[in-house]
Design a protein around this motif. Structure first.
Motif, PDB file in Angstrom:
ATOM      1  N   ASN A 180      -9.314   6.832   7.319  1.00  0.00           N
ATOM      2  CA  ASN A 180      -8.530   5.604   7.449  1.00  0.00           C
ATOM      3  C   ASN A 180      -7.033   5.898   7.482  1.00  0.00           C
ATOM      4  N   LEU A 181      -6.611   6.879   6.689  1.00  0.00           N
ATOM      5  CA  LEU A 181      -5.205   7.289   6.727  1.00  0.00           C
ATOM      6  C   LEU A 181      -4.866   7.917   8.071  1.00  0.00           C
ATOM      7  N   GLY A 182      -5.760   8.766   8.574  1.00  0.00           N
ATOM      8  CA  GLY A 182      -5.524   9.405   9.866  1.00  0.00           C
ATOM      9  C   GLY A 182      -5.432   8.405  11.002  1.00  0.00           C
ATOM     10  N   LEU A 183      -6.332   7.417  11.024  1.00  0.00           N
ATOM     11  CA  LEU A 183      -6.301   6.392  12.070  1.00  0.00           C
ATOM     12  C   LEU A 183      -5.015   5.573  11.986  1.00  0.00           C
ATOM     13  N   THR A 184      -4.577   5.278  10.770  1.00  0.00           N
ATOM     14  CA  THR A 184      -3.338   4.522  10.594  1.00  0.00           C
ATOM     15  C   THR A 184      -2.148   5.299  11.150  1.00  0.00           C
ATOM     16  N   LEU A 185      -2.085   6.585  10.844  1.00  0.00           N
ATOM     17  CA  LEU A 185      -0.977   7.402  11.320  1.00  0.00           C
ATOM     18  C   LEU A 185      -1.026   7.578  12.837  1.00  0.00           C
ATOM     19  N   ALA A 186      -2.222   7.639  13.410  1.00  0.00           N
ATOM     20  CA  ALA A 186      -2.340   7.726  14.870  1.00  0.00           C
ATOM     21  C   ALA A 186      -1.753   6.484  15.520  1.00  0.00           C
ATOM     22  N   LEU A 216       0.821  -1.209   0.000  1.00  0.00           N
ATOM     23  CA  LEU A 216       0.000   0.000   0.000  1.00  0.00           C
ATOM     24  C   LEU A 216       0.858   1.263   0.000  1.00  0.00           C
ATOM     25  N   ALA A 217       2.001   1.218   0.656  1.00  0.00           N
ATOM     26  CA  ALA A 217       2.907   2.370   0.634  1.00  0.00           C
ATOM     27  C   ALA A 217       3.406   2.613  -0.793  1.00  0.00           C
ATOM     28  N   LYS A 218       3.614   1.552  -1.534  1.00  0.00           N
ATOM     29  CA  LYS A 218       4.047   1.676  -2.925  1.00  0.00           C
ATOM     30  C   LYS A 218       2.978   2.392  -3.752  1.00  0.00           C
ATOM     31  N   LEU A 219       1.708   2.083  -3.486  1.00  0.00           N
ATOM     32  CA  LEU A 219       0.621   2.770  -4.185  1.00  0.00           C
ATOM     33  C   LEU A 219       0.583   4.250  -3.809  1.00  0.00           C
ATOM     34  N   ALA A 220       0.755   4.535  -2.515  1.00  0.00           N
ATOM     35  CA  ALA A 220       0.685   5.922  -2.056  1.00  0.00           C
ATOM     36  C   ALA A 220       1.841   6.761  -2.584  1.00  0.00           C
ATOM     37  N   LYS A 221       2.926   6.115  -2.990  1.00  0.00           N
ATOM     38  CA  LYS A 221       4.083   6.832  -3.530  1.00  0.00           C
ATOM     39  C   LYS A 221       3.917   7.179  -5.007  1.00  0.00           C
ATOM     40  N   GLN A 269      -8.189  -0.051  -3.463  1.00  0.00           N
ATOM     41  CA  GLN A 269      -7.293  -0.984  -2.777  1.00  0.00           C
ATOM     42  C   GLN A 269      -6.621  -0.311  -1.586  1.00  0.00           C
ATOM     43  N   LEU A 270      -6.181   0.918  -1.795  1.00  0.00           N
ATOM     44  CA  LEU A 270      -5.528   1.672  -0.735  1.00  0.00           C
ATOM     45  C   LEU A 270      -6.507   1.975   0.398  1.00  0.00           C
ATOM     46  N   ASN A 271      -7.689   2.413   0.052  1.00  0.00           N
ATOM     47  CA  ASN A 271      -8.695   2.767   1.050  1.00  0.00           C
ATOM     48  C   ASN A 271      -9.113   1.550   1.871  1.00  0.00           C
ATOM     49  N   ALA A 272      -9.360   0.432   1.188  1.00  0.00           N
ATOM     50  CA  ALA A 272      -9.788  -0.787   1.882  1.00  0.00           C
ATOM     51  C   ALA A 272      -8.675  -1.324   2.780  1.00  0.00           C
ATOM     52  N   GLY A 273      -7.433  -1.279   2.295  1.00  0.00           N
ATOM     53  CA  GLY A 273      -6.322  -1.782   3.088  1.00  0.00           C
ATOM     54  C   GLY A 273      -6.085  -0.959   4.344  1.00  0.00           C
ATOM     55  N   LEU A 274      -6.149   0.364   4.217  1.00  0.00           N
ATOM     56  CA  LEU A 274      -5.963   1.226   5.386  1.00  0.00           C
ATOM     57  C   LEU A 274      -7.090   1.025   6.398  1.00  0.00           C
ATOM     58  N   LYS A 275      -8.297   0.830   5.911  1.00  0.00           N
ATOM     59  CA  LYS A 275      -9.421   0.580   6.821  1.00  0.00           C
ATOM     60  C   LYS A 275      -9.216  -0.720   7.591  1.00  0.00           C
ATOM     61  N   LYS A 276      -8.764  -1.758   6.888  1.00  0.00           N
ATOM     62  CA  LYS A 276      -8.578  -3.058   7.515  1.00  0.00           C
ATOM     63  C   LYS A 276      -7.457  -3.048   8.544  1.00  0.00           C
ATOM     64  N   TYR A 277      -6.387  -2.345   8.235  1.00  0.00           N
ATOM     65  CA  TYR A 277      -5.190  -2.436   9.072  1.00  0.00           C
ATOM     66  C   TYR A 277      -4.911  -1.176   9.902  1.00  0.00           C
ATOM     67  N   ALA A 278      -5.871  -0.249   9.969  1.00  0.00           N
ATOM     68  CA  ALA A 278      -5.620   1.029  10.638  1.00  0.00           C
ATOM     69  C   ALA A 278      -5.159   0.873  12.079  1.00  0.00           C
ATOM     70  N   ASN A 279      -5.645  -0.157  12.760  1.00  0.00           N
ATOM     71  CA  ASN A 279      -5.291  -0.349  14.173  1.00  0.00           C
ATOM     72  C   ASN A 279      -4.201  -1.404  14.375  1.00  0.00           C
ATOM     73  N   ASP A 280      -3.597  -1.842  13.295  1.00  0.00           N
ATOM     74  CA  ASP A 280      -2.535  -2.845  13.377  1.00  0.00           C
ATOM     75  C   ASP A 280      -1.192  -2.139  13.573  1.00  0.00           C
ATOM     76  N   ASP A 281      -0.548  -2.410  14.686  1.00  0.00           N
ATOM     77  CA  ASP A 281       0.669  -1.686  15.063  1.00  0.00           C
ATOM     78  C   ASP A 281       1.796  -1.846  14.055  1.00  0.00           C
ATOM     79  N   LEU A 282       2.068  -3.087  13.653  1.00  0.00           N
ATOM     80  CA  LEU A 282       3.179  -3.329  12.739  1.00  0.00           C
ATOM     81  C   LEU A 282       2.891  -2.749  11.363  1.00  0.00           C
TER      82      LEU A 282
END
Length: 771
Positions: free
Chosen positions: A274-280, A199-204, A217-230
């Motif tokens: 979803n991006l904001g939650l991921t960055l938090a 997903l980082a490759k897509l955002a670049k 794909q980017l939106n769905a992935g960030l939503k799914k993994y927003a609270n995943d630490d790694l």
């Protein structure tokens, strides 16, 4: 992984490690339960005094949390080790089976220098012993065995290397203490890292090249993994600090990708969230790469992203991604300092407005509440979710008296210093922004109010206090003092922005012990006389406060309550909480088991009278505000008040969030028999049930508001609830003088209500009530 390593690997040490970690997980589970159910519960029940009020309970709560995190991290490590050990054993078995099958076809697998291997004939037919039959094989058999062995080694290598990456990433999450990252198995963690890279490759990508499919794909992935630490740490650090800002800024440039914006405009708010939650989530990581990310984001907060200058600044971009999630406190404060530096530079230390959006400015916020051009709007929302950072921010200095600015000491021609609270709540020239309906946006000040709610209460805005909440700190209490004084000084700071009143009401509801103390006019000064000190000691026992007290002026409190009372939500928050607080106090003080050192007086009638009197005064101040707000208003406006009271049932049902003082030992006595009403189980619950029933009935009443009637109804309600509280508490504790206590509650409530109404009107003649 090379052939020899896997073929002859001994897994005894790895088995022992899995066993040891399993044992540790069991022990930590026991410690976690002891800490949570024993230590923390007892701490919440204990009556802390002295420095214990401020430190011990909070320390115990954090310690219990560390045990929970330790158990989580140990479980994740055990699961990863167990999965890896099992897989490597399986690969070893497959390798040995493959080699054995090869021998049956006269093929042998031999390691070579550098970790490789070859497949060759095991015994040449010409060198076989006389009479020995050598199995035959084809070239295809050689190729098949080679490919099978290589696939096994590749799988084992992937298993081993992914475990290494995951374990390192997991341990690096927290420099001190433990990470709360939770993974049931190694593959889950490894998949998170793999998805972060993708997903980082897509955002670049250049935003003009981003397809609709890739956006989804980017939106769905960030939503799914927003609270995943790694995932969050890997995604953010792959983008980098500046890269993260550029991604959101470039994606929002007008006409950068017309097709994408046309087809996915309605989903931009989801991507923003979803991006904001991921960055938090990522901001909570302590890895070296994440520390670099934070430094980069902070460094761009007060400067343009483009080399040739212009807007947006990095802070305008990042603040719009901060509206969701819990960001790291240290990062928030460092970032906030840079935003303040930008504010000071662009406004010449607050002399004029900045961050004014223009017609061609890109929309950085897609929630519909504002354009996102003012970075403080999103930042205040982040502070609303992060109480400790909010408290620190508002206590920091905006300008000193030695800087060049126009803020003067009242009545003097000399500069004064301003805190961030004073500047943003009292002095700031706010930019005009608009929502999606082209109406003037209220988001900036509304988020400011929520940030102040978090800063003064110690919990995220919009939530209710819990048993784990530490008592108010010195900084929180000082901010409360400043807030009450500021609104009392100029009520238009609130009345012109009534939507802020729900937060002000919530704040007041959590400082009721301090507010009730203020109504007694007792002297808390170190210079008080001996008699004044004795009176003050009695008041402090009557209205116990855990932690630091907000020292409030009686006049300021009345003006503050009147102002808050002009909004239905603010009114309901304080009115309902004060009635529950009154009931809790009567229950607490009338309990025969209350230690003598905590008793206000042996005279129970005096005790009930004083509690009812104080509650009557608070209610009167609120009702003066309600009267003024409804003067000349239609019936529908009056109903909003009762509807707001009724609405509070979901938030405060059963007395949740109320008590005689945050952190003070208090277990509400259960009511039994005739004392219980409806589903109520505590003294305060009986009052609340009655209040909500009355409010729901009045909300449906067709009678229009009449000023005199409303004042009298307020008095009748105040008396009714005080009498019910005294009667219920007397029954709960089986007191023989219940009728005397009821009469004391009646007279105390009436006297307090009449006195409070008169006092409030006398000190508030200058207030602006025409909202």
């Amino acid at each position: 992984m090379d052939l020899e390593t896997l073929r002859f690997a001994k897994f005894g040490l790895l088995d022992e490690a899995v066993t040891d970690w399993t044992t540790l997980v069991g022990k930590l589970a026991s410690l976690k339960e002891d800490a949570d159910e024993g230590l923390r519960v007892q701490a919440n029940k204990s009556n802390w005094t002295g420095e214990n009020e401020k430190l011990s309970k909070q320390f115990i709560g954090r310690t219990a949390g560390e045990f929970a995190d330790a158990h989580t991290q140990a479980t994740s490590i055990r699961n990863i080790l167990r999965d890896t050990c099992s897989e490597l054993k399986d690969y070893q078995t497959k390798l040995k089976d493959a080699i054995e099958r090869g021998l049956k076809k006269n093929l042998t697998v031999v390691s070579t220098a550098g970790g490789g291997f070859t497949v060759s004939m095991n015994i040449h037919p010409d060198r076989a012993g006389k009479g020995t039959s050598v199995p035959s094989h084809t070239e295809a058999d050689v190729t098949a065995l080679r490919d099978e062995v290589q696939k096994i080694l590749d799988g084992a290598t992937q298993s081993d290397s992914s475990a290494t990456k995951v374990l390192k990433a997991l341990v690096d999450q927290s420099k001190l203490g433990f990470s709360d990252a939770n993974y049931a198995n190694r593959d889950t963690a490894a998949d998170a890292l793999k998805e972060a890279d993708a997903l980082a490759k897509l955002a670049k990508k250049n935003p003009e090249d981003l397809t609709v499919k890739e956006f989804d794909q980017l939106n769905a992935g960030l939503k799914k993994y927003a609270n995943d630490d790694l995932f969050a740490e890997r995604f953010a650090t792959n983008l980098g600090g500046k890269g993260t800002l550029e991604f959101w800024a470039d994606l929002n440039q007008p006409m950068v990708n017309p097709q994408l914006m046309h087809e996915r405009r309605e989903q931009m708010d989801d991507l923003q969230k979803n991006l904001g939650l991921t960055l938090a989530t990522a901001s909570q990581s302590d890895t070296a790469a994440m520390e670099t990310w934070k430094r980069d984001v902070v460094s761009f907060a007060d400067k343009p992203l483009e080399k040739n200058g212009g807007m947006p600044f990095g802070g305008q971009v990042m603040s719009n991604l901060m509206r969701w999630g819990d960001y790291d406190d240290k990062f928030l404060n460092e970032y906030g300092n840079k935003l303040v530096a930008a504010e000071k530079k662009l406004t010449h230390n607050g002399a004029h407005v900045a961050w004014q959006p223009l017609g061609m400015s890109p929309v950085l916020n897609h929630t519909g509440t504002d354009t996102g051009w003012d970075p403080m709007t999103g930042y205040f929302k982040a502070l609303a979710n992060s109480p400790a950072a909010a408290t620190e921010f508002f206590g920091d200095t905006f300008v000193t008296k030695d800087e060049d600015h126009d803020f003067k000491v009242e009545g003097k021609d000399e500069r004064r210093s301003l805190s961030n609270f004073e500047y943003f709540f009292e002095e700031r020239d706010w930019p005009h922004d608009y929502d999606d309906d082209r109406e003037e946006s209220i988001a900036g000040r509304n988020n400011l109010a929520m940030a102040l709610e978090a800063a003064t209460t110690g919990h995220p805005a919009g939530e209710m206090p819990t048993a784990d909440l530490p008592p108010h700190s010195d900084a929180q209490a000082k901010l409360m003092e400043s807030l009450v004084k500021s609104i009392a000084e100029d009520d238009t700071r609130l009345t012109k922005h009534g939507y802020m009143s729900d937060s002000m009401g919530q704040i007041a509801s959590e400082y009721l012990p301090d507010i009730n103390r203020a109504t007694t006019d007792t002297n808390s000064s170190p210079n008080a006389t001996q008699g004044e000190k004795m009176a003050r000691d009695n008041v402090e026992r009557l209205f116990p406060v855990a932690g630091s007290e907000a020292i409030l002026d009686h006049r300021d409190v009345s003006r503050f309550l009147l102002t808050v009372g002009q909004d239905p939500d603010g009114y309901a928050a304080v009115q309902v909480s004060q009635k529950a607080y009154m009931a809790d106090l009567m229950d607490y003080h009338l309990n025969p088991e209350l230690p003598e050192s905590q008793r206000y007086s042996g005279d129970q009638k005096l005790l009930v009278h004083e509690i009812a009197h104080s509650t009557g005064e608070v209610s009167a101040a609120l009702n003066v505000g309600r009267q003024e707000a409804l003067a000349g208003e239609a019936e529908e406006a009056d109903k909003k008040y009762e509807q707001s009271v009724a609405k509070w049932k979901s938030g405060i049902s059963g007395g949740i969030g109320t008590g005689i003082g945050v952190g003070v030992s208090f277990i509400a006595s259960p009511v039994v028999g005739a004392a219980v009403g409806g589903g109520a189980t505590t003294v305060s619950g009986v009052i609340l049930e009655q209040m909500f029933e009355d409010a729901e009935g009045k909300a449906k009443d067709e009678a229009g508001p009449k000023m005199g009637e409303k004042w009298e109804n307020g008095l009748e309600d105040s008396i009714k609830y005080a009498v019910t509280a005294a009667d219920t508490a007397a029954r709960v504790h089986d007191l023989p003088n219940g009728s005397d206590l009821v009469e004391s509650a009646r007279t105390g409530s009436r006297n307090g209500y009449d006195l409070g109404g008169g006092f409030t009107e006398s000190v508030a003649k200058d207030l602006h009530t025409d909202i």
